[in-house]
Design an enzyme around this catalytic site. Structure first.
Site, PDB file in Angstrom:
ATOM      1  CE  LYS A  13      -0.328   1.938  -6.084  1.00 13.02           C
ATOM      2  NZ  LYS A  13      -1.135   1.187  -4.931  1.00 13.02           N
ATOM      3  NE  ARG A  88      -0.953   8.645  -2.035  1.00  7.06           N
ATOM      4  CZ  ARG A  88      -0.317   8.319  -1.313  1.00  7.06           C
ATOM      5  NH1 ARG A  88       0.621   9.773  -1.701  1.00  7.06           N
ATOM      6  NH2 ARG A  88       0.416   7.566  -1.245  1.00  7.06           N
ATOM      7  NE  ARG A 123      -1.107  -8.172   2.745  1.00  9.99           N
ATOM      8  CZ  ARG A 123      -0.775  -6.703   2.208  1.00  9.99           C
ATOM      9  NH1 ARG A 123      -0.021  -5.821   3.087  1.00  9.99           N
ATOM     10  NH2 ARG A 123      -0.645  -6.857   0.937  1.00  9.99           N
ATOM     11  NE  ARG A 156       3.117  -6.562   9.842  1.00 15.55           N
ATOM     12  CZ  ARG A 156       4.112  -6.825   9.342  1.00 15.55           C
ATOM     13  NH1 ARG A 156       3.598  -7.082   7.999  1.00 15.55           N
ATOM     14  NH2 ARG A 156       5.402  -7.255   9.629  1.00 15.55           N
ATOM     15  NE  ARG A 167      -4.205   1.314   3.173  1.00 10.62           N
ATOM     16  CZ  ARG A 167      -3.346   0.546   3.109  1.00 10.62           C
ATOM     17  NH1 ARG A 167      -3.146  -0.825   3.966  1.00 10.62           N
ATOM     18  NH2 ARG A 167      -2.183   0.945   1.939  1.00 10.62           N
TER      19      ARG A 167
END
Length: 220
Positions: A13, A88, A123, A156, A167
């Site tokens: 996004k 949200r 990542r 991370r 999430r």
């Protein structure tokens, strides 16, 4: 162009928001930035919001909607605006609708969970410099090492698979119902109903960008 951008964490996004705001010359509005600006400016709503924030509470929807209505009256919103990360929840969407906040289209960047997990859990970062890599899409020259310093790369906490899955769970429970909400409203034929635009967010970034632009330009 008055838009809402929806999609799961890691759906891309942020990247697409940058393209949209540049092409259509509209500001990207996030509730966090809006709250900070109102608190800093010391507006009536800003003071109210600060009270909730200082006590560690959530800022109620009516205060947020009040801030939204103030924000979209500002000169930079004359050509429109792009909401990212808001609304949200369904109650927030209802409150926006009741407050008469005009929306032309809701752009959904749709990416399967497994693709998001692959993107985010791959990542790796060199924390000192901020350089980032991806084990599949942008690997370092030497596995696990920063290209410049040769120091070890880290994953991370936010990018760990279990965190990403949590999430996504929150997204599916709280925010994904908005997709159905706006789809239904969009097909109701009601005056002022926003158009729902679904974009498949898998593939080359430029291709996704072009699909977004094509869909939005067709609405003009």
């Amino acid at each position: 162009m008055r838009l809402i951008l929806l999609g799961g964490p890691g759906a891309g996004k942020g990247t697409q928001a940058n393209y949209i705001k540049e092409k259509y010359q509209i500001p990207q509005i996030s509730t966090g930035d809006m709250l900070r600006a109102a608190v800093k400016a010391g507006t009536e709503l800003g003071k109210k919001a600060k009270g909730f924030m200082d006590s560690g509470g959530l800022v109620p929807d009516d205060v947020i909607i009040g801030l939204v209505k103030e924000r979209i009256k500002e000169p930079d919103c004359q050509k429109g605006f792009l909401f990212d990360g808001f609304p949200r929840t369904i109650p927030q969407a209802d409150a926006m609708k009741a407050a008469g906040v005009p929306i032309d289209a809701v752009v959904e960047i749709d990416v399967p969970d497994e693709e998001i997990i692959k993107r985010m859990s791959g990542r790796r970062a060199h924390l000192a410099s901020g350089r980032t890599y991806h084990v599949i899409f942008n690997p370092p020259k030497v596995e696990g090492k920063d290209d410049v310093t040769g120091e070890p790369l880290v994953q991370r906490d936010d990018d760990k698979e279990e965190t990403v899955r949590k999430r996504l769970e929150v997204y599916h429970q709280q925010t994904e119902p908005l997709v159905a909400y706006y789809k239904e409203w969009g097909s109701s034929g009601e005056a002022g109903a926003p158009k729902h635009v679904r974009i498949v967010g898998v593939g080359k970034v430029d291709g996704i960008r072009d699909a977004v632009f094509t869909a939005l330009d067709a609405m003009k």
